[in-house]
Design a protein around this motif. Structure first.
Motif, PDB file in Angstrom:
ATOM      1  N   ASP A  58       6.870   6.361 -11.151  1.00  0.00           N
ATOM      2  CA  ASP A  58       5.575   5.814 -10.772  1.00  0.00           C
ATOM      3  C   ASP A  58       5.476   5.916  -9.263  1.00  0.00           C
ATOM      4  N   THR A  65      -1.965   4.389  -8.919  1.00  0.00           N
ATOM      5  CA  THR A  65      -0.584   4.608  -9.322  1.00  0.00           C
ATOM      6  C   THR A  65      -0.546   5.906 -10.126  1.00  0.00           C
ATOM      7  N   HIS A  67       1.587   7.938 -12.651  1.00  0.00           N
ATOM      8  CA  HIS A  67       2.656   7.830 -13.633  1.00  0.00           C
ATOM      9  C   HIS A  67       3.029   9.251 -14.030  1.00  0.00           C
ATOM     10  N   ALA A  87       2.242  -0.185 -16.585  1.00  0.00           N
ATOM     11  CA  ALA A  87       3.051   1.042 -16.529  1.00  0.00           C
ATOM     12  C   ALA A  87       3.613   1.405 -17.903  1.00  0.00           C
TER      13      ALA A  87
END
Length: 197
Positions: A58, A65, A67, A87
């Motif tokens: 991440d 963010t 991922h 997440a």
């Protein structure tokens, strides 16, 4: 909580190739949508190029963010969300997307493909459906995977760049950005800084 991007990038050679992607740009004005789309692609490729096979990470950059899930087949899945998006759900969705992509698209279909030359209509559906992270159905499966796999959290895009690389240099030499987007970049950085304060 918001998902902005789901994409699959070929990262077994540089520069990375965005094989297929879907972007949610309704939050941006029609004057800036194209610029944001180009920056999402640029930064998604950058993170994918720096994600090793088998690695999940991440990367936080401004209000987003990234991922990432690198696969040994030479591709990397990227989801861009805001910081509030869980997440675990993002990585569950990445696993699902990557498994479906690799099972329905043999390497011969994408190994020499250009940017967005492969279709995967499911991405648009997933981008809509998973705006609500509660749609994730098998959180325990991804939890087991994450217990076995270390996710590296980087605070900025700069932390995944090679020694001596700078974001400004990356933007300047990117072939994927139009001149208009390159001129827009300083405004984007300033606006994000003001928004964060």
């Amino acid at each position: 909580m918001k998902l902005h991007y789901i994409g699959i990038i070929r990262n077994d050679s540089k520069p990375g190739v965005e094989i297929v992607s879907e972007k949610e740009l309704s939050a941006y004005s029609r004057f800036t949508r194209q610029n944001y789309a180009e920056f999402m692609t640029l930064f998604a490729k950058t993170v994918a190029e720096r994600t090793r096979p088998g690695q999940r990470q991440d990367v936080e950059e401004q209000e987003h963010t990234f991922h990432a899930y690198g696969r040994t087949e030479g591709v990397c899945g990227i989801i861009i969300s805001d910081h509030e998006y869980p997440a675990l759900v993002a990585h569950q969705l990445l696993s699902k997307v990557m498994d479906e992509f690799l099972s329905s698209h043999p390497r011969s279909a994408w190994a020499t493909a250009g940017d967005n030359s492969v279709t995967m209509p499911e991405l648009k559906e997933y981008l809509t459906k998973y705006q609500d992270p509660h749609q994730a159905d098998s959180i325990m499966k991804i939890q087991r995977e994450l217990d076995e796999t270390k996710i590296v959290l980087h605070k900025t895009i700069e932390s995944v760049l090679q020694r001596g690389e700078k974001i400004d240099d990356l933007v300047a030499k990117s072939d994927g950005l139009s001149n208009q987007s390159k001129m827009f970049y300083p405004f984007l950085v300033t606006a994000a800084s003001v928004q964060m304060s």
